[in-house]
Scaffold this motif. Structure first.
Motif, PDB file in Angstrom:
ATOM      1  N   ARG A   6       0.841  -1.250  -0.331  1.00  0.00           N
ATOM      2  CA  ARG A   6       0.371  -0.104   0.135  1.00  0.00           C
ATOM      3  C   ARG A   6       0.579   1.426   0.109  1.00  0.00           C
ATOM      4  O   ARG A   6       0.543   2.400  -0.488  1.00  0.00           O
ATOM      5  N   GLU A   7       1.965   1.404   1.019  1.00  0.00           N
ATOM      6  CA  GLU A   7       3.041   2.506   0.706  1.00  0.00           C
ATOM      7  C   GLU A   7       3.613   2.711  -0.573  1.00  0.00           C
ATOM      8  O   GLU A   7       3.718   3.538  -0.769  1.00  0.00           O
ATOM      9  N   GLN A   8       4.226   1.033  -1.001  1.00  0.00           N
ATOM     10  CA  GLN A   8       4.653   1.226  -2.459  1.00  0.00           C
ATOM     11  C   GLN A   8       3.374   2.161  -3.212  1.00  0.00           C
ATOM     12  O   GLN A   8       3.736   3.445  -4.462  1.00  0.00           O
ATOM     13  N   ALA A   9       2.267   2.145  -3.420  1.00  0.00           N
ATOM     14  CA  ALA A   9       1.389   1.838  -4.606  1.00  0.00           C
ATOM     15  C   ALA A   9       0.753   3.829  -3.684  1.00  0.00           C
ATOM     16  O   ALA A   9       0.926   4.417  -5.012  1.00  0.00           O
ATOM     17  N   LEU A  10       0.674   3.617  -3.353  1.00  0.00           N
ATOM     18  CA  LEU A  10       0.897   5.729  -2.776  1.00  0.00           C
ATOM     19  C   LEU A  10       1.824   6.419  -2.828  1.00  0.00           C
ATOM     20  O   LEU A  10       1.501   7.820  -3.956  1.00  0.00           O
ATOM     21  N   ILE A  11       2.733   6.413  -2.822  1.00  0.00           N
ATOM     22  CA  ILE A  11       4.304   6.842  -3.725  1.00  0.00           C
ATOM     23  C   ILE A  11       4.260   7.105  -4.524  1.00  0.00           C
ATOM     24  O   ILE A  11       4.511   7.969  -5.425  1.00  0.00           O
ATOM     25  N   PHE A  12       3.513   5.524  -5.534  1.00  0.00           N
ATOM     26  CA  PHE A  12       3.561   5.470  -6.928  1.00  0.00           C
ATOM     27  C   PHE A  12       2.632   6.817  -8.189  1.00  0.00           C
ATOM     28  O   PHE A  12       3.532   7.585  -8.368  1.00  0.00           O
ATOM     29  N   GLY A  13       1.410   6.731  -7.182  1.00  0.00           N
ATOM     30  CA  GLY A  13       0.707   7.310  -6.948  1.00  0.00           C
ATOM     31  C   GLY A  13       0.617   9.370  -7.039  1.00  0.00           C
ATOM     32  O   GLY A  13       0.942   9.660  -8.094  1.00  0.00           O
ATOM     33  N   ALA A  14       1.300   9.180  -6.095  1.00  0.00           N
ATOM     34  CA  ALA A  14       2.274  10.808  -5.536  1.00  0.00           C
ATOM     35  C   ALA A  14       3.040  11.228  -6.732  1.00  0.00           C
ATOM     36  O   ALA A  14       4.067  12.165  -7.761  1.00  0.00           O
ATOM     37  N   ASP A  16      -4.601  -2.477  -9.592  1.00  0.00           N
ATOM     38  CA  ASP A  16      -5.527  -1.714  -8.233  1.00  0.00           C
ATOM     39  C   ASP A  16      -5.097  -0.519  -8.212  1.00  0.00           C
ATOM     40  O   ASP A  16      -4.818   0.806  -7.708  1.00  0.00           O
ATOM     41  N   VAL A  17      -2.873  -0.528  -9.188  1.00  0.00           N
ATOM     42  CA  VAL A  17      -2.030   0.532  -8.795  1.00  0.00           C
ATOM     43  C   VAL A  17      -3.302   1.458  -9.524  1.00  0.00           C
ATOM     44  O   VAL A  17      -2.907   2.586  -9.153  1.00  0.00           O
ATOM     45  N   ILE A  18      -3.525   1.312 -10.649  1.00  0.00           N
ATOM     46  CA  ILE A  18      -4.089   2.304 -12.108  1.00  0.00           C
ATOM     47  C   ILE A  18      -5.094   3.044 -11.440  1.00  0.00           C
ATOM     48  O   ILE A  18      -4.907   4.423 -11.254  1.00  0.00           O
ATOM     49  N   VAL A  19      -6.140   1.888 -10.674  1.00  0.00           N
ATOM     50  CA  VAL A  19      -7.350   3.578 -10.763  1.00  0.00           C
ATOM     51  C   VAL A  19      -6.558   4.121  -9.830  1.00  0.00           C
ATOM     52  O   VAL A  19      -7.334   5.362  -9.331  1.00  0.00           O
ATOM     53  N   LEU A  20      -6.240   3.802  -7.776  1.00  0.00           N
ATOM     54  CA  LEU A  20      -5.315   4.483  -6.716  1.00  0.00           C
ATOM     55  C   LEU A  20      -4.691   5.444  -7.713  1.00  0.00           C
ATOM     56  O   LEU A  20      -4.933   6.984  -7.223  1.00  0.00           O
ATOM     57  N   SER A  21      -3.859   5.082  -8.481  1.00  0.00           N
ATOM     58  CA  SER A  21      -3.277   6.002  -8.891  1.00  0.00           C
ATOM     59  C   SER A  21      -4.017   7.596  -9.621  1.00  0.00           C
ATOM     60  O   SER A  21      -3.615   8.803  -9.732  1.00  0.00           O
ATOM     61  N   ALA A  22      -4.679   7.258 -10.454  1.00  0.00           N
ATOM     62  CA  ALA A  22      -5.334   8.345 -11.505  1.00  0.00           C
ATOM     63  C   ALA A  22      -6.083   8.863 -10.181  1.00  0.00           C
ATOM     64  O   ALA A  22      -6.500  10.174 -10.463  1.00  0.00           O
ATOM     65  N   PHE A  23      -6.303   8.189  -9.263  1.00  0.00           N
ATOM     66  CA  PHE A  23      -8.348   8.822  -8.104  1.00  0.00           C
ATOM     67  C   PHE A  23      -6.883  10.153  -7.488  1.00  0.00           C
ATOM     68  O   PHE A  23      -7.028  10.757  -7.372  1.00  0.00           O
TER      69      PHE A  23
END
Length: 529
Positions: free
Chosen positions: A295-303, A376-383
């Protein structure tokens, strides 16, 4: 009933947020995005599941139709080169940069990474309209931003569909590209033909409610039909809406037009509210599935994706496009349409900062097939991109405008003045041979209105007769309400007379009387459909 109750609560909250946003001078989509994100973490919040393809047709279709309806073909032609640069080059560059980040650092397959790039590349027409319409921007900048946000969805969606086809079906890019290019051309033809057929069928319907329902059904149905035919639903919708906008006004009765526009304005607002909230609710199950370090990696990637989207636009607009234009103007001269000024560093900074993402980005991310690589990573990044651009850029637009201090742009007021003078002169020409007392009075009112319209600084002012009629109408409304409260007339009689007074007020009111105010108190030019 739970879904209905939550929907009513969300709409009530949206109305309160919108009023608060206008009071403090903020764009309301920014607050809606924050509310949608916050609701995802409310204990006991609703769980709303919606089919991905339905999300595109229901949320994007009507909203895109509304934005495209207001787009001026003349302005698009006058700005074809800068628009092509933003719509094609900017989208391709953003897609490439984000795609590289997703592949190299996000661990996504190349096709999935490119799909992510295409999802977050285009600024959204709906978000842009909602934000920009509340601000006083230079005319040229406003035209560029509205045209870009409308047209770049099509180029991004073509790349998106190519990438999804390659990731899911293993289709080779070289095989799929010609088909999508042909589909894009076919979308223009189908959109135009469908608009002509739609007008032929619906203009015979004189009932305002029925006509409005047919418009909504036709819009969503057209999107679904274009998608089933393998066409670009966005290109088809844009052509469909712009064709209707050019042909319908001369054929649609005023009663139907006034009613349908009011309904569409409310409908787009409701769809915006539901879309932001529903898309925000999709974040919670995604975060639940991404546990711990993942989850932490996904949030950093989205940022990182958010930062890349913002920086690429700034670097391209200020560093590449503005430099090219300055060199071109220096050696080949400035060739601008009347009323437009050449680009400056201030206008470039404003354009580069107006990259809000919104409904289209959310809906296309959510429309990815279940089981899509890295969904999931793509949708979270888009949001995160939508939330970040709407909140960070949307909330800082007004302070940025205050710092840049653009000169007042009266291009539209001059056009309004010119057109209204010509319209009044035409009316006087028609009445030139009439000698009755009524004709003399009517000619006098047109002459007064023409004199008001000739004042370029206030082309939407009122005549003395307008002001007197409006004062009388206020008194009539008061008398009508008293008659009903005393029981002297029925509610049916009251509503019939109320409608007559409404039309009388609409006829007596000067142009701009019913137009909403911008955050700085100036009358904003309402859509002239």
């Amino acid at each position: 009933m739970l879904l209905l109750e939550w929907t009513l609560i969300l709409l009530l909250i949206a109305v309160l947020l919108t009023g608060f946003a206008r009071r403090i001078g903020m764009p309301y989509p920014s607050l809606l995005a924050l509310a949608g994100a916050g609701l995802a973490f409310v204990p006991g919040g609703p769980t709303i599941n919606i089919d991905p393809e339905l999300a595109l047709a229901l949320f994007v279709g009507p909203a895109l139709f509304d934005s495209a309806f207001d787009t001026s073909p003349r302005d698009l032609k006058r700005n074809v080169i800068p628009l092509a640069s933003l719509v094609v080059v900017m989208v391709a560059l953003t897609t490439a940069v984000v795609g590289f980040i997703g592949w190299r650092y996000g661990g996504l397959p190349i096709a999935a990474a490119i799909a992510l790039g295409a999802i977050v590349a285009p600024p959204d027409a709906v978000a842009a309209a909602a934000v920009l319409n509340q601000l006083s921007l230079p005319r040229r900048v406003l035209v560029l931003l509205q045209g870009e946000s409308l047209l770049n969805d099509a180029s991004a969606l073509i790349i998106y569909r190519l990438a999804v086809a390659a990731a899911v079906g293993g289709v080779a890019w070289a095989q799929a590209a010609p088909w999508f290019a042909l589909a894009a051309v076919g979308s223009v033809a189908v959109g135009y033909v469908l608009a002509r057929v739609f007008l032929l069928l619906t203009l015979r319907v004189q009932d305002a409610a029925s006509n409005t329902i047919l418009g909504l059904v036709g819009t969503i149905g057209m999107w679904i039909l274009a998608d089933r035919l393998g066409l670009s639903a966005i290109i088809t919708m844009v052509v469909f809406a712009m064709t209707i906008a050019q042909l319908a006004p001369s054929q649609m009765p005023a009663r139907v037009r006034i009613s349908s526009y009011s309904v569409w304005e409310t409908l787009v607002f409701v769809l915006n509210v539901l879309a932001f909230v529903i898309m925000g609710l999709q974040v919670r199950p995604i975060l639940d599935r991404l546990a711990g370090a993942e989850r932490e990696q996904a949030l950093i990637f989205g940022a990182v994706v958010l930062a890349a989207v913002v920086l690429v636009r700034i670097i391209y607009v200020l560093g590449v496009y503005n430099t090219f234009v300055r060199v071109k103007n220096k050696y080949f001269g400035v060739d601008l349409a009347p009323g437009l000024s050449p680009p400056t560093w201030k206008s470039g900074l404003l354009v580069s900062w107006c990259g809000m993402r919104g409904l289209v980005t959310l809906a296309t991310a959510f429309a990815l097939p279940i089981g899509f690589p890295g969904r999931d990573v793509i949708v979270l990044s888009a949001f995160m991109v939508v939330l970040g651009t709407l909140v960070f850029q949307g909330l800082t637009l007004k302070p940025l405008l205050a710092v840049l201090k653009f000169k007042p742009d009266d291009a539209v007021d001059q056009e309004v003045s010119h057109a209204r003078v010509a319209m009044m002169q035409t009316a006087l020409d028609v009445l030139a041979d009439e000698t009755s007392v009524a004709a003399v009075r009517l000619r006098k009112s047109y002459i007064e209105a023409q004199a008001v319209a000739e004042d370029v600084e206030a082309p939407q002012g009122s005549t003395e007769e307008d002001e007197l009629r409006l004062r009388a109408i206020v008194a009539q409304r008061r008398t009508l309400a008293q008659l009903r409260s005393r029981g002297e007339i029925s509610d049916e009689a009251y509503h019939r007379l109320e409608e007559e007074i409404d039309w009388a007020e609409l006829n007596a009111a000067p142009a701009g009387y019913f137009q909403p105010l911008t955050t700085d108190g100036a009358i904003r030019q309402r859509r002239q459909r």
